[in-house]
Design a protein around this motif. Structure first.
Motif, PDB file in Angstrom:
ATOM      1  N   GLY A 155       0.791  -1.206   0.146  1.00 47.92           N
ATOM      2  CA  GLY A 155      -0.130  -0.099  -0.010  1.00 47.92           C
ATOM      3  C   GLY A 155       1.039   1.339   0.100  1.00 47.92           C
ATOM      4  N   ALA A 156       2.109   1.177  -0.572  1.00 52.98           N
ATOM      5  CA  ALA A 156       2.960   2.477  -0.628  1.00 52.98           C
ATOM      6  C   ALA A 156       3.394   2.380  -2.073  1.00 52.98           C
ATOM      7  CB  ALA A 156       4.107   2.444   0.344  1.00 52.98           C
ATOM      8  N   PRO A 157       2.484   3.086  -2.827  1.00 55.34           N
ATOM      9  CA  PRO A 157       2.755   3.095  -4.336  1.00 55.34           C
ATOM     10  C   PRO A 157       3.626   4.235  -4.853  1.00 55.34           C
ATOM     11  CG  PRO A 157       0.465   3.994  -3.967  1.00 55.34           C
ATOM     12  CD  PRO A 157       0.909   3.701  -2.590  1.00 55.34           C
ATOM     13  N   GLY A 158       3.945   5.116  -4.255  1.00 58.32           N
ATOM     14  CA  GLY A 158       4.228   6.042  -4.951  1.00 58.32           C
ATOM     15  C   GLY A 158       3.328   7.183  -5.626  1.00 58.32           C
ATOM     16  N   ALA A 159       3.917   8.346  -6.081  1.00 58.30           N
ATOM     17  CA  ALA A 159       2.833   9.234  -6.642  1.00 58.30           C
ATOM     18  C   ALA A 159       3.091   9.744  -8.074  1.00 58.30           C
ATOM     19  CB  ALA A 159       2.928  10.401  -5.608  1.00 58.30           C
ATOM     20  N   TYR A 160       2.187   9.941  -8.821  1.00 63.15           N
ATOM     21  CA  TYR A 160       2.198  10.576  -9.961  1.00 63.15           C
ATOM     22  C   TYR A 160       1.915  12.191  -9.700  1.00 63.15           C
ATOM     23  CZ  TYR A 160       2.174   6.553 -13.095  1.00 63.15           C
ATOM     24  OH  TYR A 160       2.341   5.235 -13.534  1.00 63.15           O
ATOM     25  N   LEU A 161       2.571  12.810 -10.538  1.00 65.97           N
ATOM     26  CA  LEU A 161       2.318  14.377 -10.486  1.00 65.97           C
ATOM     27  C   LEU A 161       2.215  15.133 -11.924  1.00 65.97           C
ATOM     28  CD1 LEU A 161       5.090  13.486  -8.532  1.00 65.97           C
ATOM     29  CD2 LEU A 161       4.047  15.343  -7.381  1.00 65.97           C
ATOM     30  N   ARG A 162       1.386  15.860 -11.804  1.00 64.13           N
ATOM     31  CA  ARG A 162       1.401  16.900 -13.258  1.00 64.13           C
ATOM     32  C   ARG A 162       2.133  18.129 -13.023  1.00 64.13           C
ATOM     33  NH1 ARG A 162      -3.984  17.852 -10.863  1.00 64.13           N
ATOM     34  NH2 ARG A 162      -4.914  16.434 -12.452  1.00 64.13           N
ATOM     35  N   VAL A 163       2.605  18.608 -13.956  1.00 62.66           N
ATOM     36  CA  VAL A 163       3.636  19.736 -14.109  1.00 62.66           C
ATOM     37  C   VAL A 163       2.584  21.129 -13.992  1.00 62.66           C
ATOM     38  CG1 VAL A 163       5.253  21.225 -15.206  1.00 62.66           C
ATOM     39  CG2 VAL A 163       5.273  18.769 -15.189  1.00 62.66           C
ATOM     40  N   ILE A 164       2.778  21.994 -12.974  1.00 62.84           N
ATOM     41  CA  ILE A 164       2.067  23.368 -12.772  1.00 62.84           C
ATOM     42  C   ILE A 164       3.059  24.506 -13.313  1.00 62.84           C
ATOM     43  CG2 ILE A 164       1.139  24.794 -11.254  1.00 62.84           C
ATOM     44  CD1 ILE A 164      -0.527  22.100 -11.512  1.00 62.84           C
ATOM     45  N   GLU A 165       4.157  24.552 -12.971  1.00 62.90           N
ATOM     46  CA  GLU A 165       5.024  25.364 -13.519  1.00 62.90           C
ATOM     47  C   GLU A 165       6.347  24.510 -13.804  1.00 62.90           C
ATOM     48  OE1 GLU A 165       6.007  28.449 -10.736  1.00 62.90           O
ATOM     49  OE2 GLU A 165       4.012  28.775  -9.978  1.00 62.90           O
ATOM     50  N   PRO A 166       6.641  24.688 -15.084  1.00 62.09           N
ATOM     51  CA  PRO A 166       7.708  23.801 -15.695  1.00 62.09           C
ATOM     52  C   PRO A 166       9.258  24.265 -15.240  1.00 62.09           C
ATOM     53  CG  PRO A 166       7.087  25.267 -17.298  1.00 62.09           C
ATOM     54  CD  PRO A 166       5.887  25.458 -16.264  1.00 62.09           C
TER      55      PRO A 166
END
Length: 235
Positions: A155-166
């Motif tokens: 249950g510790a999968p890591g995180a996906y993220l989107r780019v808000i400021e490049p």
């Protein structure tokens, strides 16, 4: 976590296309074998899923139907979790071996809230969108028995993220949490909702527009099904 613990990126990892016999990507290659690279590395929004690949310059994302795109532009995993898996599996696990772009230190990746924002280095800002769901390519790459089940149970999968400021990042950059949303939907909880505890799915909606659209859709569909079931047959 100790107040003295440095919160930083240990390594920035990118993958080159690698031909394997177990991937379902159209060209038979995978980019899961990610290796640390010298910085700086440019990070930008790669564009919509199905069209855009990874957010890091030079990173291969091969199966665009399932990977990459705006809401899965960057994948982060904690070195502390890799260390735990090293002890359990009894073998070395290098940074990037789980397919992560960012191997972090001192950061509670799985306790991050959906919509939480991280500033990395001087200019890059990322936003947490969803947990990583293990796939067959990941299991075959690791070569461990019952891997998908074991990873899910942890249950510790890591995180996906989107780019808000490049921006540009490199190994050693500090990570600052610059925004914490006013809800309790963590990466770990969202993972359980998608896998082993689907009754948690309605709670995803408390995170508003922050979650990956596919995660929001799953939550809304679950709520709609429950509403129809509760309404019962008409007549």
């Amino acid at each position: 976590m100790s107040a003295m613990t440095a919160v930083r990126v240990l390594t920035v990892n990118v993958g080159r296309p690698k031909s394997v016999d177990y991937t379902t990507s159209p060209d038979g290659t995978t980019g899961i074998d990610k290796r640390p690279v010298e910085g700086p590395v440019r990070v930008t929004d790669p564009g919509p899923k199905g069209v855009g690949g990874g957010g890091l310059a030079g990173d291969a994302v091969r199966h665009l139907r399932h990977h990459g795109g705006t809401d899965q532009a960057v994948y982060a995993f904690a070195r502390e979790e890799l260390d735990r898996w090293e002890r359990e599996l009894g073998r070395p696990i290098a940074n990037g071996a789980f397919g992560e772009n960012l191997t972090t230190s001192g950061l509670d990746v799985d306790g991050a809230l959906l919509g939480e924002r991280w500033r990395i280095g001087p200019s890059l800002v990322l936003e947490v969108t969803s947990p990583r769901i293990p796939c067959r390519t990941f299991a075959d790459w690791l070569g461990e028995r019952r891997w998908m089940r074991r990873f899910t149970e942890r249950g510790a999968p890591g995180a996906y993220l989107r780019v808000i400021e490049p921006g540009e990042i490199r190994a050693g950059d500090s990570v600052e949490i610059v925004h914490r949303p006013d809800h309790d939907v963590t990466v770990a909880m969202a993972f359980r909702a998608k896998t082993t505890e689907r009754e948690l799915l309605p709670r995803i909606l408390a995170a508003g527009n922050a979650p990956h659209p596919e995660l929001r859709d799953a939550a809304r569909e679950y709520v709609a099904r429950r509403s129809r079931a509760d309404a019962g047959p008409l007549g």
